[in-house]
Design a protein around this motif. Structure first.
Motif, PDB file in Angstrom:
ATOM      1  N   PRO A 157     -25.863   8.506  31.928  1.00 54.42           N
ATOM      2  CA  PRO A 157     -25.810   9.940  31.861  1.00 54.42           C
ATOM      3  C   PRO A 157     -27.115   9.150  30.277  1.00 54.42           C
ATOM      4  O   PRO A 157     -27.173  10.726  29.910  1.00 54.42           O
ATOM      5  N   ILE A 158     -26.402   8.567  29.693  1.00 57.61           N
ATOM      6  CA  ILE A 158     -28.258   8.581  28.156  1.00 57.61           C
ATOM      7  C   ILE A 158     -28.897   8.040  28.708  1.00 57.61           C
ATOM      8  O   ILE A 158     -30.466   8.679  28.484  1.00 57.61           O
ATOM      9  N   ILE A 159     -28.488   7.055  29.656  1.00 59.99           N
ATOM     10  CA  ILE A 159     -30.419   6.783  30.770  1.00 59.99           C
ATOM     11  C   ILE A 159     -31.027   7.721  31.436  1.00 59.99           C
ATOM     12  O   ILE A 159     -31.924   8.168  30.839  1.00 59.99           O
TER      13      ILE A 159
ATOM     14  N   PHE B 254     -24.827  -6.186  30.236  1.00 57.51           N
ATOM     15  CA  PHE B 254     -26.039  -6.174  31.112  1.00 57.51           C
ATOM     16  C   PHE B 254     -24.999  -6.026  32.628  1.00 57.51           C
ATOM     17  O   PHE B 254     -25.934  -4.513  32.686  1.00 57.51           O
ATOM     18  N   GLY B 255     -24.113  -6.595  33.105  1.00 53.48           N
ATOM     19  CA  GLY B 255     -23.674  -6.482  34.346  1.00 53.48           C
ATOM     20  C   GLY B 255     -22.819  -4.922  33.643  1.00 53.48           C
ATOM     21  O   GLY B 255     -22.895  -3.991  34.531  1.00 53.48           O
TER      22      GLY B 255
ATOM     23  N   SER C 288     -23.571   1.280  36.576  1.00 52.51           N
ATOM     24  CA  SER C 288     -23.698   2.526  36.909  1.00 52.51           C
ATOM     25  C   SER C 288     -24.911   2.785  36.782  1.00 52.51           C
ATOM     26  O   SER C 288     -25.406   4.132  37.656  1.00 52.51           O
ATOM     27  N   SER C 289     -25.777   1.618  36.396  1.00 53.55           N
ATOM     28  CA  SER C 289     -27.358   2.672  36.585  1.00 53.55           C
ATOM     29  C   SER C 289     -28.683   1.433  36.842  1.00 53.55           C
ATOM     30  O   SER C 289     -29.447   2.666  36.826  1.00 53.55           O
ATOM     31  N   ALA C 290     -28.113   0.380  37.806  1.00 55.70           N
ATOM     32  CA  ALA C 290     -29.356  -0.480  38.656  1.00 55.70           C
ATOM     33  C   ALA C 290     -29.965   1.134  39.125  1.00 55.70           C
ATOM     34  O   ALA C 290     -30.855   0.270  39.411  1.00 55.70           O
TER      35      ALA C 290
ATOM     36  N   ASN D 165     -17.374   1.418  44.647  1.00 54.13           N
ATOM     37  CA  ASN D 165     -18.065   2.997  43.331  1.00 54.13           C
ATOM     38  C   ASN D 165     -19.054   2.460  42.416  1.00 54.13           C
ATOM     39  O   ASN D 165     -19.099   2.958  41.961  1.00 54.13           O
ATOM     40  N   ARG D 166     -19.405   1.371  42.312  1.00 51.16           N
ATOM     41  CA  ARG D 166     -20.518   0.565  41.165  1.00 51.16           C
ATOM     42  C   ARG D 166     -21.591  -0.178  41.875  1.00 51.16           C
ATOM     43  O   ARG D 166     -21.580  -1.015  43.036  1.00 51.16           O
ATOM     44  N   TYR D 167     -22.604  -0.906  41.222  1.00 50.90           N
ATOM     45  CA  TYR D 167     -23.648  -1.465  41.143  1.00 50.90           C
ATOM     46  C   TYR D 167     -23.224  -3.003  41.503  1.00 50.90           C
ATOM     47  O   TYR D 167     -22.635  -3.310  39.879  1.00 50.90           O
TER      48      TYR D 167
END
Lengths: 167, 258
Positions: free
Chosen positions: B46-48, B68-69, B74-76, B124-126
């Motif tokens: 949400p910040i990005i 980094f991970g 969540s944002s990749a 549920n994530r990248y």
């Protein structure tokens, strides 16, 4: 303007359709302590060291090592078999069977290389060899066949007249 | 406009001199921007997204591989460009991307060589780098076509995208892992328990399976380490994401060398 292609980027087409110079690169390895169940399809080279109970299909090279087993049909561009295959093998180019190879099924390939000791129990078809000339019987062949038949009859008659002495 | 996502650990005294040098170098190159200091529980997505709405297009992660991970998980897949300034003594991700440690990483950032990289999706994530699953009685199903299991018992699984395989079998380490080959690489290592001392021994060669979709199931919960983050799962669905990660990379990257 000088075009400098990026060393990094490969297009998806370049990666997916590898050329012949990449045939030495191994893409998939089925280890000796692993069992694969189900139809196994790959776009790259495959090395089987374990057991695969399902069809194996690749557009590149397949290597079945000694002690490995494939229990279904195999289709590849080229293959080298040193283990066991219980199914038909269909190879577009060269199929090599080493001394420890055992194939229980039909074999169809372009070129066949069989080492002494390899076992095949099935029909063999090599597509690279032209058999059309053997199927047609020309005049000279007919003459030879006729002479052969005649000599067989004469021999049979000769044997009736002169039974062979027991040794 | 650049946005810098700072690891919460960068407040520590041991990083102050490094960060001063990094910030001076950013000023020299004229690529300073907004700094956002994350907390251990911050969800970066949400910040990005808020910053994208304000016009930011490049987000730089400043910290270590765990940071980094965490951000990438969540944002990749967001439609922005990511950069990385590794701070500290070592970074396997930076080494693979060809980014030097600490202040010299700013030079790579300013050069702005952007490449698309594959992203993996796990439950549920990248994930970007690697997933490691500790040895357990597992069954792996690939591309809904075939299933793989260990003949004698348990096996460990490693899925590589950016980082190479680091397992016991040296032959498998030679396998080139490429983050642009539109596939993920799975390495399976069957293990054998010794009877008296219960020591686990990796037997023979690792199996290597390139794939796009995979489901791992276990008879009991197994430990998963994805980009440094630990979790326990009973079933794991892994696939290659449809989108690519746009990443600033350096000339000394460790893949794409063939």
């Amino acid at each position: 303007m000088l075009y400098m292609p990026s060393l990094f980027s490969k297009s998806v087409e370049e990666i997916e359709h590898k050329n012949d110079s990449d045939s030495d690169q191994v893409d998939t390895v089925v280890g000796p302590s692993v069992v694969v169940e189900g139809d196994f399809v790959s776009h790259g080279n495959i090395v089987v060291k374990g057991v695969v109970s399902g069809n194996v299909k690749t557009s590149q090279h397949l290597l079945v090592e000694e002690g490995a087993k494939i229990m279904a049909h195999v289709k590849a561009r080229s293959a080298k078999v040193a283990g066991e295959v219980r199914g038909n093998i269909k190879v577009k180019d060269t199929l090599e069977l080493t001394a420890t190879a055992k194939v229980l099924g039909d074999v169809e390939c372009g070129t066949l290389i069989v080492a002494g000791g390899a076992g095949i129990n099935g029909k063999c078809t090599t597509l690279a060899v032209d058999f059309s000339s053997l199927k047609e019987t020309n005049k000279e062949d007919k003459k030879i066949l006729g002479l052969r038949k005649k000599s067989k009859i004469e021999l049979a008659g000769f044997e009736e007249q002169q039974p062979m002495a027991s040794v | 406009m650049y946005v810098y996502l700072y690891d919460p650990a960068l407040k520590e005294k041991r990083f102050q001199s490094i960060m001063k040098t990094v910030e001076n170098r950013l000023t020299d190159f004229g690529i300073t921007g907004r700094i956002i200091r994350l907390t251990p529980f911050t969800n970066a997505k949400p910040i990005i997204e808020d910053e994208v709405a304000r016009g930011s297009k490049t987000f730089v992660i400043v910290g270590n591989d765990t940071t980094f991970g965490h951000i990438m998980s969540s944002s990749a897949a967001l439609p922005v460009t990511f950069g990385y300034i590794p701070v500290g003594d070592d970074s396997a991700v930076a080494h693979s991307l060809g980014i030097p440690l600490n202040a010299p990483a700013v030079d790579v950032l300013s050069a702005r060589k952007i490449e698309p990289l594959d992203i993996g999706w796990m439950n549920n994530r990248y994930f970007i780098s690697r997933i490691e699953i500790e040895p357990a009685p597992l069954s792996v199903e690939y591309d809904a076509q075939f299933r793989v299991r260990a003949r004698d018992g348990e096996m460990g699984v490693t899925i590589c995208n950016l980082l190479p395989f680091q397992g016991a079998h040296l032959g498998a380490r030679d396998h080139v892992v490429h983050p642009q080959d539109v596939q993920l690489d799975a390495f399976l290592e069957p293990v054998e328990k010794k009877r008296w001392f219960r020591k686990r021994v990796t037997t023979q060669a690792a199996s290597i399976f390139p794939f796009r979709e995979m489901v791992i199931r276990g008879r009991r919960p197994f430990t998963v380490v994805a980009d440094g983050r630990h979790s326990k799962e009973i079933s794991l669905s892994i696939k290659l994401a449809d989108v690519k990660l746009k990443m600033v990379v350096g000339k000394e990257r460790m893949f794409g060398l063939s």
